[in-house]
Enzyme design. Structure first.
Site, PDB file in Angstrom:
ATOM      1  N   ARG A  43       0.850  -1.192   0.000  1.00 25.94           N
ATOM      2  CA  ARG A  43       0.000   0.000   0.000  1.00 25.94           C
ATOM      3  C   ARG A  43       0.888   1.246   0.000  1.00 25.94           C
ATOM      4  O   ARG A  43       1.961   1.268   0.611  1.00 25.94           O
ATOM      5  CB  ARG A  43      -0.907   0.035   1.238  1.00 25.94           C
ATOM      6  CG  ARG A  43      -2.062  -0.941   1.186  1.00 25.94           C
ATOM      7  CD  ARG A  43      -3.114  -0.557   0.136  1.00 25.94           C
ATOM      8  NE  ARG A  43      -4.250  -1.474   0.131  1.00 25.94           N
ATOM      9  CZ  ARG A  43      -4.371  -2.510  -0.702  1.00 25.94           C
ATOM     10  NH1 ARG A  43      -3.443  -2.762  -1.599  1.00 25.94           N
ATOM     11  NH2 ARG A  43      -5.449  -3.273  -0.655  1.00 25.94           N
ATOM     12  N   HIS A  79      -0.768   0.217  -9.688  1.00 25.22           N
ATOM     13  CA  HIS A  79      -1.453  -0.723  -8.781  1.00 25.22           C
ATOM     14  C   HIS A  79      -1.944  -1.955  -9.553  1.00 25.22           C
ATOM     15  O   HIS A  79      -3.145  -2.252  -9.564  1.00 25.22           O
ATOM     16  CB  HIS A  79      -2.615  -0.028  -8.057  1.00 25.22           C
ATOM     17  CG  HIS A  79      -3.043  -0.768  -6.819  1.00 25.22           C
ATOM     18  ND1 HIS A  79      -3.500  -0.127  -5.690  1.00 25.22           N
ATOM     19  CD2 HIS A  79      -3.086  -2.097  -6.518  1.00 25.22           C
ATOM     20  CE1 HIS A  79      -3.815  -1.034  -4.768  1.00 25.22           C
ATOM     21  NE2 HIS A  79      -3.566  -2.231  -5.249  1.00 25.22           N
TER      22      HIS A  79
HETATM   23  P1  NAP Z   1      -1.710 -11.803   4.706  1.00 24.12           P
HETATM   24  O1  NAP Z   1      -1.783 -13.186   4.171  1.00 24.12           O
HETATM   25  O2  NAP Z   1      -2.692 -11.371   5.728  1.00 24.12           O
HETATM   26  O3  NAP Z   1      -0.234 -11.619   5.290  1.00 24.12           O
HETATM   27  C1  NAP Z   1       0.134 -10.515   6.042  1.00 24.12           C
HETATM   28  C2  NAP Z   1       1.538 -10.737   6.595  1.00 24.12           C
HETATM   29  O4  NAP Z   1       1.984  -9.532   7.229  1.00 24.12           O
HETATM   30  C3  NAP Z   1       1.586 -11.833   7.675  1.00 24.12           C
HETATM   31  O5  NAP Z   1       2.763 -12.588   7.513  1.00 24.12           O
HETATM   32  C4  NAP Z   1       1.625 -11.029   8.972  1.00 24.12           C
HETATM   33  O6  NAP Z   1       2.294 -11.683  10.036  1.00 24.12           O
HETATM   34  C5  NAP Z   1       2.432  -9.828   8.540  1.00 24.12           C
HETATM   35  N1  NAP Z   1       2.212  -8.671   9.419  1.00 24.12           N
HETATM   36  C6  NAP Z   1       1.053  -8.021   9.665  1.00 24.12           C
HETATM   37  N2  NAP Z   1       1.250  -7.002  10.507  1.00 24.12           N
HETATM   38  C7  NAP Z   1       2.579  -7.010  10.813  1.00 24.12           C
HETATM   39  C8  NAP Z   1       3.401  -6.211  11.628  1.00 24.12           C
HETATM   40  N3  NAP Z   1       2.898  -5.178  12.333  1.00 24.12           N
HETATM   41  N4  NAP Z   1       4.715  -6.501  11.697  1.00 24.12           N
HETATM   42  C9  NAP Z   1       5.231  -7.557  11.013  1.00 24.12           C
HETATM   43  N5  NAP Z   1       4.499  -8.366  10.203  1.00 24.12           N
HETATM   44  C10 NAP Z   1       3.188  -8.085  10.106  1.00 24.12           C
HETATM   45  O7  NAP Z   1      -1.804 -10.740   3.515  1.00 24.12           O
HETATM   46  P2  NAP Z   1      -1.443 -10.974   1.971  1.00 24.12           P
HETATM   47  O8  NAP Z   1      -2.523 -11.708   1.289  1.00 24.12           O
HETATM   48  O9  NAP Z   1      -0.068 -11.539   1.912  1.00 24.12           O
HETATM   49  O10 NAP Z   1      -1.468  -9.482   1.427  1.00 24.12           O
HETATM   50  C11 NAP Z   1      -0.586  -8.492   1.925  1.00 24.12           C
HETATM   51  C12 NAP Z   1      -0.960  -7.146   1.377  1.00 24.12           C
HETATM   52  O11 NAP Z   1      -0.599  -7.062  -0.001  1.00 24.12           O
HETATM   53  C13 NAP Z   1      -2.449  -6.825   1.370  1.00 24.12           C
HETATM   54  O12 NAP Z   1      -2.892  -6.398   2.637  1.00 24.12           O
HETATM   55  C14 NAP Z   1      -2.542  -5.739   0.329  1.00 24.12           C
HETATM   56  O13 NAP Z   1      -2.401  -4.472   0.939  1.00 24.12           O
HETATM   57  C15 NAP Z   1      -1.348  -6.005  -0.575  1.00 24.12           C
HETATM   58  N6  NAP Z   1      -1.737  -6.407  -1.940  1.00 24.12           N
HETATM   59  C16 NAP Z   1      -1.421  -5.596  -2.968  1.00 24.12           C
HETATM   60  C17 NAP Z   1      -1.713  -5.972  -4.274  1.00 24.12           C
HETATM   61  C18 NAP Z   1      -1.290  -5.127  -5.446  1.00 24.12           C
HETATM   62  O14 NAP Z   1      -1.800  -5.309  -6.542  1.00 24.12           O
HETATM   63  N7  NAP Z   1      -0.360  -4.235  -5.301  1.00 24.12           N
HETATM   64  C19 NAP Z   1      -2.379  -7.191  -4.513  1.00 24.12           C
HETATM   65  C20 NAP Z   1      -2.691  -7.987  -3.412  1.00 24.12           C
HETATM   66  C21 NAP Z   1      -2.360  -7.602  -2.138  1.00 24.12           C
HETATM   67  P3  NAP Z   1       1.757 -13.090  10.618  1.00 24.12           P
HETATM   68  O15 NAP Z   1       2.124 -14.110   9.573  1.00 24.12           O
HETATM   69  O16 NAP Z   1       2.504 -13.295  11.858  1.00 24.12           O
HETATM   70  O17 NAP Z   1       0.277 -12.928  10.806  1.00 24.12           O
HETATM   71  C1  GLV Z   2      -4.990  -5.240  -4.047  1.00 20.30           C
HETATM   72  O1  GLV Z   2      -4.417  -4.243  -3.843  1.00 20.30           O
HETATM   73  C2  GLV Z   2      -5.428  -6.141  -3.025  1.00 20.30           C
HETATM   74  O2  GLV Z   2      -5.399  -5.794  -1.847  1.00 20.30           O
HETATM   75  O3  GLV Z   2      -5.831  -7.265  -3.388  1.00 20.30           O
END
Ligand code: NAP
Ligand code: GLV
Length: 309
Positions: A224, A272
């Site tokens: 983000r 994005h």
């Molecule tokens: P997820 O599965 O919920 O994973 C989040 C990770 O972040 C987990 O490993 C969590 O730790 C860690 N975390 C959360 N808060 C933390 C903190 N304060 N300090 C250290 N580690 C922390 O999420 P995801 O599916 O991987 O997605 C991550 C993010 O990618 C989304 O929230 C979104 O903003 C972004 N995204 C962007 C796009 C794009 O097109 N650019 C697409 C998809 C997603 P734990 O494992 O210990 O819970």
């Molecule tokens: C995209 O930014 C997502 O959060 O899936």
């Protein structure tokens, strides 16, 4: 079930509705009509939903987000407490995120940007061979996206570490817990951000973090825009502390035409798109979860509102 699709950003909502209806023929699926709300919806499938959805549709039990990140949803005023928020879990996004990161990692580590410049000058000039151990990758966030990114980099023999709250293990990478941030940063040269945006992580990509990275660092932000303190990145680019950055997400989207990032040759900007929500895979996942709910069984991907992801 009465299922509505509500998004202020989606240019072709009918495509989503048609795909959802095909996947869930036994249920009613429609675009939510702001002007003629019926108050009958049980489930909403959303991305940037109109806030009035929640005052008009009081029967809603589940909100399926088309993306993985729920930071924007959690900021909606009057989001009902009892509403269950469900995020996308991969749905074809993680492999795209891995491709995105590999592209910029390889571009930097194999000097492909410099070779493009040399081609423009018709210069045949081999540069130094890669020293892979010098390209230590550090992924912030070891969830669905971060783990896939880390594994993809490790598969190409880059030394990879992952930093997460729990320090959960990721195959092929060294894991660091939340309280080991300094150690994680000290061994990292290419910093990849795959964290959710929460009160704890907002502004985490700051000078304090950049200063702890290995010299000649590179930043890839695929999570983000509000994770990044933009002025700190520009200052660190100017001082040479950071050599460049690939940025897919921004505090203000679309990135305004006058923004300095557009013209800075050290920064690669994409709009994005690092991990897009693909219609067929997204609908397949949501439809599967709706069927699970109808059977009265538990589903995965429920957002923990207290931890904000
Ligand atoms: P997820 O599965 O919920 O994973 C989040 C990770 O972040 C987990 O490993 C969590 O730790 C860690 N975390 C959360 N808060 C933390 C903190 N304060 N300090 C250290 N580690 C922390 O999420 P995801 O599916 O991987 O997605 C991550 C993010 O990618 C989304 O929230 C979104 O903003 C972004 N995204 C962007 C796009 C794009 O097109 N650019 C697409 C998809 C997603 P734990 O494992 O210990 O819970
Ligand atoms: C995209 O930014 C997502 O959060 O899936």
């Amino acid at each position: 079930m009465d299922i509505v699709f509500a998004s202020r950003h989606e240019s072709n909502p009918q495509e989503w509705v048609a795909a959802l209806q095909r996947a869930l023929p036994e249920h009613r699926v429609r675009v939510w009509d702001t002007l003629q709300p019926q108050g009958q919806a049980d489930i909403a499938v959303v991305w940037a939903p109109p806030p009035e959805l929640f005052s008009h549709e009081s029967r809603l039990t589940h909100l399926f987000n088309l993306g993985a990140g729920v930071d924007a949803l959690l900021q909606i005023p009057d989001l009902p407490d009892g509403l269950t928020l469900v995020r996308m879990e991969d749905g074809g996004m993680a492999v795209q995120m891995a491709e995105y990161v590999l592209h910029y990692l390889i571009r930097e580590s194999r000097d492909l940007g410099r070779y493009a410049d040399l081609q423009a000058q018709a210069r045949w000039q081999p540069l130094a061979d890669i020293d892979r151990d010098a390209w230590t990758v550090g992924v912030m966030g070891g969830g669905v996206m971060g783990a896939r990114v880390a594994q993809a980099c490790a598969a190409l023999d880059y030394p990879v570490a992952v930093w997460s709250r729990s320090g959960r293990p990721v195959a092929g990478a060294q894991s660091y817990r939340q309280d080991q941030l300094a150690d994680f940063l000290a061994r990292t040269r290419v910093l990849v951000n795959a964290l959710p945006l929460t009160a704890d992580t907002r502004g985490i990509l700051s000078r304090a973090v950049f200063d702890q990275l290995r010299p000649d660092a590179y930043l890839i932000n695929i999570a983000r825009g509000d994770h990044l303190v933009e002025a700190d990145l520009l200052a660190c680019l100017d001082s040479g502390r950071v050599r460049g950055a690939a940025l897919d997400v921004f505090s203000c989207e679309p990135l305004p035409p006058e923004h300095r990032f557009w013209s800075d040759r050290r920064i690669q900007v994409t709009p994005h798109v690092a991990g897009a929500s693909l219609v067929s895979l997204t609908v397949q996942q949501i439809a599967g979860k709706v069927r699970t709910l109808v059977r009265g069984e538990p589903i995965t991907g429920i957002v923990d509102r207290a931890r904000q992801y």
